[in-house]
Scaffold this active site. Structure first.
Site, PDB file in Angstrom:
ATOM      1  N   CYS A 121      -0.568   3.333  36.878  1.00 32.47           N
ATOM      2  CA  CYS A 121      -1.457   4.444  37.284  1.00 32.47           C
ATOM      3  C   CYS A 121      -2.903   3.995  37.483  1.00 32.47           C
ATOM      4  CB  CYS A 121      -1.376   5.565  36.266  1.00 32.47           C
ATOM      5  SG  CYS A 121       0.254   6.345  36.273  1.00 32.47           S
ATOM      6  N   HIS A 260      -7.629   9.937  37.572  1.00 31.79           N
ATOM      7  CA  HIS A 260      -6.182   9.849  37.779  1.00 31.79           C
ATOM      8  C   HIS A 260      -5.563  11.159  37.304  1.00 31.79           C
ATOM      9  CE1 HIS A 260      -2.094   8.660  37.729  1.00 31.79           C
ATOM     10  NE2 HIS A 260      -2.010   8.656  36.415  1.00 31.79           N
ATOM     11  N   ASN A 290       1.877  13.703  39.297  1.00 26.73           N
ATOM     12  CA  ASN A 290       1.353  12.348  39.096  1.00 26.73           C
ATOM     13  C   ASN A 290       1.972  11.421  40.151  1.00 26.73           C
ATOM     14  OD1 ASN A 290       0.649   9.804  38.236  1.00 26.73           O
ATOM     15  ND2 ASN A 290       1.233  10.130  36.099  1.00 26.73           N
TER      16      ASN A 290
HETATM   17  O1  UT7 Z   1      -0.084   8.434  34.235  1.00 22.47           O
HETATM   18  C1  UT7 Z   1       0.289   7.489  33.294  1.00 22.47           C
HETATM   19  C2  UT7 Z   1      -0.072   7.897  31.938  1.00 22.47           C
HETATM   20  N1  UT7 Z   1       0.731   8.993  31.520  1.00 22.47           N
HETATM   21  C3  UT7 Z   1       0.164  10.005  30.911  1.00 22.47           C
HETATM   22  O2  UT7 Z   1      -1.024  10.047  30.771  1.00 22.47           O
HETATM   23  C4  UT7 Z   1       1.065  11.072  30.358  1.00 22.47           C
HETATM   24  C5  UT7 Z   1       0.689  11.357  28.942  1.00 22.47           C
HETATM   25  N2  UT7 Z   1       1.538  12.301  28.266  1.00 22.47           N
HETATM   26  C6  UT7 Z   1       1.600  13.614  28.609  1.00 22.47           C
HETATM   27  O3  UT7 Z   1       1.048  14.047  29.589  1.00 22.47           O
HETATM   28  C7  UT7 Z   1       2.333  14.534  27.669  1.00 22.47           C
HETATM   29  O4  UT7 Z   1       2.632  13.870  26.471  1.00 22.47           O
HETATM   30  C8  UT7 Z   1       3.633  15.165  28.251  1.00 22.47           C
HETATM   31  C9  UT7 Z   1       3.296  16.158  29.335  1.00 22.47           C
HETATM   32  C10 UT7 Z   1       4.520  14.055  28.787  1.00 22.47           C
HETATM   33  C11 UT7 Z   1       4.353  15.921  27.146  1.00 22.47           C
HETATM   34  O5  UT7 Z   1       3.501  16.924  26.598  1.00 22.47           O
HETATM   35  P1  UT7 Z   1       3.299  17.049  25.023  1.00 22.47           P
HETATM   36  O6  UT7 Z   1       2.414  18.190  24.804  1.00 22.47           O
HETATM   37  O7  UT7 Z   1       2.847  15.698  24.518  1.00 22.47           O
HETATM   38  O8  UT7 Z   1       4.738  17.382  24.535  1.00 22.47           O
HETATM   39  P2  UT7 Z   1       5.655  16.596  23.488  1.00 22.47           P
HETATM   40  O9  UT7 Z   1       6.180  15.343  24.067  1.00 22.47           O
HETATM   41  O10 UT7 Z   1       4.903  16.525  22.186  1.00 22.47           O
HETATM   42  O11 UT7 Z   1       6.849  17.636  23.312  1.00 22.47           O
HETATM   43  C12 UT7 Z   1       6.645  18.944  22.745  1.00 22.47           C
HETATM   44  C13 UT7 Z   1       7.968  19.691  22.777  1.00 22.47           C
HETATM   45  C14 UT7 Z   1       9.139  18.867  22.241  1.00 22.47           C
HETATM   46  O12 UT7 Z   1       9.999  19.736  21.554  1.00 22.47           O
HETATM   47  P3  UT7 Z   1       9.932  19.837  19.957  1.00 22.47           P
HETATM   48  O13 UT7 Z   1      10.218  18.459  19.442  1.00 22.47           O
HETATM   49  O14 UT7 Z   1       8.539  20.299  19.621  1.00 22.47           O
HETATM   50  O15 UT7 Z   1      10.994  20.862  19.648  1.00 22.47           O
HETATM   51  C15 UT7 Z   1       9.830  18.363  23.486  1.00 22.47           C
HETATM   52  O16 UT7 Z   1      11.198  18.118  23.275  1.00 22.47           O
HETATM   53  O17 UT7 Z   1       8.314  19.998  24.143  1.00 22.47           O
HETATM   54  C16 UT7 Z   1       9.636  19.533  24.430  1.00 22.47           C
HETATM   55  N3  UT7 Z   1       9.693  19.159  25.838  1.00 22.47           N
HETATM   56  C17 UT7 Z   1       9.940  20.025  26.824  1.00 22.47           C
HETATM   57  N4  UT7 Z   1      10.196  21.346  26.818  1.00 22.47           N
HETATM   58  C18 UT7 Z   1      10.391  21.947  28.020  1.00 22.47           C
HETATM   59  C19 UT7 Z   1       9.493  17.916  26.381  1.00 22.47           C
HETATM   60  N5  UT7 Z   1       9.608  17.989  27.724  1.00 22.47           N
HETATM   61  C20 UT7 Z   1       9.888  19.274  28.027  1.00 22.47           C
HETATM   62  C21 UT7 Z   1      10.115  19.954  29.230  1.00 22.47           C
HETATM   63  N6  UT7 Z   1      10.348  21.285  29.183  1.00 22.47           N
HETATM   64  N7  UT7 Z   1      10.075  19.341  30.435  1.00 22.47           N
END
Ligand code: UT7
Length: 340
Positions: A121, A260, A290
């Site tokens: 990225c 980004h 992204n």
């Molecule tokens: O560009 C390169 C660099 N990349 C980035 O900068 C991306 C960085 N990361 C992020 O943007 C975020 O971490 C994500 C958008 C990928 C995820 O968001 P988050 O707020 O960090 O969510 P999380 O991974 O902590 O997950 C929270 C909950 C989990 O459930 P539990 O364990 O709390 O029950 C996940 O299983 O959300 C669940 N979850 C989803 N629910 C509905 C994960 N993906 C999804 C989904 N839909 N697509």
């Protein structure tokens, strides 16, 4: 590492171009494919839809060529005038030949040389710094810097944690010398210790393709989202502050932050730490998701008409590697004219 322009002229962006596939993949479409919902995707990422190139034999080099041709057309530069082509991508058409060779041939840029650059990225800002060096030293008069990724080719559409994030696109800029405007300085970092947080495990020399690697989904991108999120927030804000400080700028001097587009919450946190208001921030993640190396030039295209010569921009990115960085860019032309 930081780089400041050593010569009496800078490398300025004199035109921008882009390519977006027509097919839209909306949050509603993803609800049909994995266990997710529109509200979760919008509130956690800011994304509403992304573009997908599809499977009709077109790939990254095609999008990169379209974007580059649009940029060249805007500034009236012929393909034979291009000296250098740098393509940032993690989804090249194939491991070799380089995408830059395919783009060179597609454009008919018979006097150019070029290469691909892999920084996920952060690819576009790394490529911008790299292209700028050749302009600053006089080794090239005209350079094309392209960020292009067909992310749909490495996304696992059964993995809800990643498939909601990415889209396909390309963006390109033309670089030429300018005595005042252009890339004033850039600061870049890598951190290989955290390489496992965002990666594609197979397809390279460590894990060449086998039936086993395919069955184990090792040719898809994998991300530890929460950990990447935390590091992105800290490192992007830190490196932007570093660039502001080194260039004697404060929030009021910045016309636009060009971040980004990985997650709207990361962008908001960076802007807040820098003391910027929302009208100083380029944000289009809602429409494209992204697109990896393409996000920053896509922003420049979307804001081109508002940009004026002398505007001060901070460009910044964070991605797999880990890689990150920021640059101070003085805009070179009145965007309402559509190219210098
Ligand atoms: O560009 C390169 C660099 N990349 C980035 O900068 C991306 C960085 N990361 C992020 O943007 C975020 O971490 C994500 C958008 C990928 C995820 O968001 P988050 O707020 O960090 O969510 P999380 O991974 O902590 O997950 C929270 C909950 C989990 O459930 P539990 O364990 O709390 O029950 C996940 O299983 O959300 C669940 N979850 C989803 N629910 C509905 C994960 N993906 C999804 C989904 N839909 N697509």
């Amino acid at each position: 590492m930081s780089t400041a322009s050593p010569s009496s002229h800078q490398a300025a962006i004199t035109a921008v171009g882009h390519y977006l596939p027509e097919t839209r993949l909306t949050n509603g479409d993803l609800e049909e494919m994995v266990e997710t919902n529109d509200e979760w995707i919008r509130t956690r990422t800011g994304i509403r839809e992304r573009r997908i190139l599809g499977d009709d034999g077109k790939a990254t080099a095609f999008m990169a060529t379209e974007a580059a041709q649009e940029a060249l057309d805007k500034c009236g530069i012929g393909p034979e005038e291009v000296d250098l082509i740098v393509v940032a991508t993690v989804t090249p058409d194939m491991l070799f030949p380089a995408t830059a060779c395919l783009v060179q041939n597609n454009l008919g840029a018979r006097n150019a040389w070029g290469f691909d650059l892999s920084a996920a990225c952060s690819g576009f800002i790394y490529a911008l710094t790299t292209g700028a060096q050749f302009i600053e030293t006089g080794q090239a008069e005209t350079a094309l810097v392209i960020g292009a990724d067909k992310m749909s080719s490495i996304v696992d559409y059964t993995d809800r944690t990643t498939c909601i994030l990415f889209g396909d696109a390309a963006g390109a800029v033309v670089l030429e010398a300018d005595e005042e405007a252009g890339l004033q300085e850039a600061v870049h970092h890598v951190d290989g210790e955290h390489r496992d947080l965002l990666r594609m495990r197979a397809g390279g020399s460590l894990n060449p393709p086998t039936h086993e690697t395919v069955d184990a989904h090792m040719h898809y991108l994998k991300q530890e989202g929460r950990q990447v999120f935390k590091l992105a927030v800290t490192h992007m804000a830190d490196v932007c502050e570093e660039v502001l400080e080194r260039n004697g700028l404060d929030a009021d001097d910045v016309d636009y932050l060009v971040p980004h587009q990985a997650n709207e919450r990361i962008i908001d946190a960076t802007a807040k730490r820098m003391g910027l208001s929302s009208d100083q921030v380029m944000l289009n993640i809602d429409r494209y998701g992204n697109t990896t190396a393409a996000t920053i030039p896509l922003c420049l295209v979307d804001w081109e008409e508002d940009l004026e010569r002398g505007d001060e921009l901070i460009v910044t990115a964070f991605g797999g590697g880990l890689t990150w960085g920021a640059g101070h860019l003085t805009w070179a032309y009145d965007g309402s004219n559509g190219g210098a």
